[in-house]
Design an enzyme around this catalytic site. Structure first.
Site, PDB file in Angstrom:
ATOM      1  N   ARG A   1      11.544  -2.885  11.226  1.00  7.56           N
ATOM      2  CA  ARG A   1      10.516  -2.300  12.100  1.00  7.56           C
ATOM      3  C   ARG A   1      10.121  -3.312  13.162  1.00  7.56           C
ATOM      4  NH1 ARG A   1       6.005   0.055   8.051  1.00  7.56           N
ATOM      5  NH2 ARG A   1       4.660  -1.058   9.495  1.00  7.56           N
TER       6      ARG A   1
ATOM      7  N   ARG B   1      11.725  -6.853   4.635  1.00  8.26           N
ATOM      8  CA  ARG B   1      11.617  -5.389   4.584  1.00  8.26           C
ATOM      9  C   ARG B   1      12.606  -4.717   5.556  1.00  8.26           C
ATOM     10  NH1 ARG B   1       5.814  -2.591   4.579  1.00  8.26           N
ATOM     11  NH2 ARG B   1       5.551  -3.380   6.693  1.00  8.26           N
TER      12      ARG B   1
ATOM     13  N   ARG C   1      -0.448  -9.285  13.318  1.00  8.86           N
ATOM     14  CA  ARG C   1      -1.054  -8.240  12.478  1.00  8.86           C
ATOM     15  C   ARG C   1      -1.969  -8.855  11.415  1.00  8.86           C
ATOM     16  NH1 ARG C   1       3.589  -4.666  10.220  1.00  8.86           N
ATOM     17  NH2 ARG C   1       1.925  -3.276   9.582  1.00  8.86           N
TER      18      ARG C   1
ATOM     19  N   LYS D   1       0.831  -1.210   0.000  1.00  9.08           N
ATOM     20  CA  LYS D   1       0.000   0.000   0.000  1.00  9.08           C
ATOM     21  C   LYS D   1       0.872   1.270   0.000  1.00  9.08           C
ATOM     22  CE  LYS D   1      -2.363  -1.020   3.744  1.00  9.08           C
ATOM     23  NZ  LYS D   1      -1.742  -2.311   4.133  1.00  9.08           N
TER      24      LYS D   1
ATOM     25  N   ARG E   1      -9.316   1.168   8.893  1.00  9.59           N
ATOM     26  CA  ARG E   1      -8.786  -0.142   9.255  1.00  9.59           C
ATOM     27  C   ARG E   1      -9.843  -0.976   9.985  1.00  9.59           C
ATOM     28  NH1 ARG E   1      -3.226   0.371   8.422  1.00  9.59           N
ATOM     29  NH2 ARG E   1      -2.036  -1.222   9.480  1.00  9.59           N
TER      30      ARG E   1
HETATM   31  P1  AMP Z   1       0.963   0.404   8.678  1.00  8.30           P
HETATM   32  O1  AMP Z   1       2.238   1.140   8.467  1.00  8.30           O
HETATM   33  O2  AMP Z   1      -0.178   0.970   7.891  1.00  8.30           O
HETATM   34  O3  AMP Z   1       1.102  -1.077   8.491  1.00  8.30           O
HETATM   35  O4  AMP Z   1       0.542   0.621  10.229  1.00  8.30           O
HETATM   36  C1  AMP Z   1       1.389   0.239  11.292  1.00  8.30           C
HETATM   37  C2  AMP Z   1       0.594   0.168  12.590  1.00  8.30           C
HETATM   38  O5  AMP Z   1       0.026   1.467  12.875  1.00  8.30           O
HETATM   39  C3  AMP Z   1      -0.593  -0.780  12.585  1.00  8.30           C
HETATM   40  O6  AMP Z   1      -0.220  -2.109  12.879  1.00  8.30           O
HETATM   41  C4  AMP Z   1      -1.472  -0.163  13.681  1.00  8.30           C
HETATM   42  O7  AMP Z   1      -0.974  -0.455  14.974  1.00  8.30           O
HETATM   43  C5  AMP Z   1      -1.275   1.329  13.453  1.00  8.30           C
HETATM   44  N1  AMP Z   1      -2.266   1.892  12.502  1.00  8.30           N
HETATM   45  C6  AMP Z   1      -2.037   2.412  11.265  1.00  8.30           C
HETATM   46  N2  AMP Z   1      -3.167   2.846  10.699  1.00  8.30           N
HETATM   47  C7  AMP Z   1      -4.154   2.592  11.594  1.00  8.30           C
HETATM   48  C8  AMP Z   1      -5.560   2.791  11.599  1.00  8.30           C
HETATM   49  N3  AMP Z   1      -6.209   3.349  10.552  1.00  8.30           N
HETATM   50  N4  AMP Z   1      -6.262   2.391  12.687  1.00  8.30           N
HETATM   51  C9  AMP Z   1      -5.652   1.834  13.755  1.00  8.30           C
HETATM   52  N5  AMP Z   1      -4.333   1.604  13.818  1.00  8.30           N
HETATM   53  C10 AMP Z   1      -3.580   1.983  12.758  1.00  8.30           C
END
Ligand code: AMP
Length: 211
Positions: free
Chosen positions: A156, A123, A167, A13, A88
């Site tokens: 990360r 990654r 996740r 994404k 999400r």
């Molecule tokens: P990402 O980089 O999009 O994979 O997000 C990393 C982490 O940030 C996720 O595993 C969640 O803990 C948090 N996160 C990101 N976007 C959201 C969202 N829209 N709602 C809740 N938690 C989020």
């Protein structure tokens, strides 16, 4: 045009959002990036979000919607925007609707769990400039060193195998239902994300009718 990018963690994404920003000339918001910045800077939101993120859980809806609302109502979004990693949960999708934010298209990047686990273990990210590399398909020129700012690359915390599995479980339970939500509204477009980065971008461009 307001676009949302759906899909499991590791489906690409962030990468595709950066490409679409360039092509469609509209800004993108990654809630994950914003939350990571908040954690790094030790802000109130960051302190609240850190333990959820480190353990692979979702940050509470109310915290996330506050960040997104500001962005969506800003001048930068007047010609459209891309939301990466938001909504999400079904509750977040409903909150957007209640705020009067009309999503034009929901692009779902589809990828099997086994492929995601492989991708995420390779990654590496730059803790200074945020650049993302894949040791498998897009490696840095020198091992573990950022091509752009020469900082040491890191894994990360939430890309560690146990957290990735957590996740994915959270994705299937809480985020996947959103696909049905946008399908029912005639806004869903599904894209095979198992192909190369460029092929995925081409498919997105074709679905959006841009470029
Ligand atoms: P990402 O980089 O999009 O994979 O997000 C990393 C982490 O940030 C996720 O595993 C969640 O803990 C948090 N996160 C990101 N976007 C959201 C969202 N829209 N709602 C809740 N938690 C989020």
């Amino acid at each position: 045009m307001k676009i949302i990018l759906l899909g499991p963690p590791g489906a690409g994404k962030g990468t595709q959002s950066a490409k679409l920003t360039e092509i469609a000339k509209i800004p993108a918001l990654s809630t994950g990036d914003m939350l990571r910045t908040a954690v790094r800077e030790g802000t109130k939101v960051g302190i609240e979000a850190k333990s959820f993120m480190d353990s692979g859980k979702l940050v509470p809806d109310e915290v996330v919607i506050k960040i997104v609302k500001e962005f969506l109502e800003s001048d930068a979004c007047k010609d459209g925007c891309i939301l990466d990693g938001m909504p999400r949960t079904l509750k977040q999708a409903e909150m957007l609707e209640q705020l009067g934010i009309n999503i034009d298209v929901a692009l779902s990047l589809d990828l099997a769990d086994s492929e995601i686990e492989k991708r995420m273990s390779s990654r590496r990210v730059c803790p200074v400039c945020g650049a993302v590399f894949s040791m498998a398909v897009n490696p840095p020129k020198f091992a573990d060193v950022c091509d752009h700012c020469s900082a040491g690359l890191i894994i990360r915390d939430d890309d560690k195998p146990e957290t990735v599995r957590k996740r994915l479980a959270v994705y299937h339970a809480e985020t996947e239902p959103i696909i049905g939500y946008y399908r029912a509204r005639g806004k869903l477009k599904e894209i095979d994300a198992s192909v190369s980065i460029d092929e995925t971008t081409k498919a997105l461009i074709s679905v959006l009718g841009i470029g």
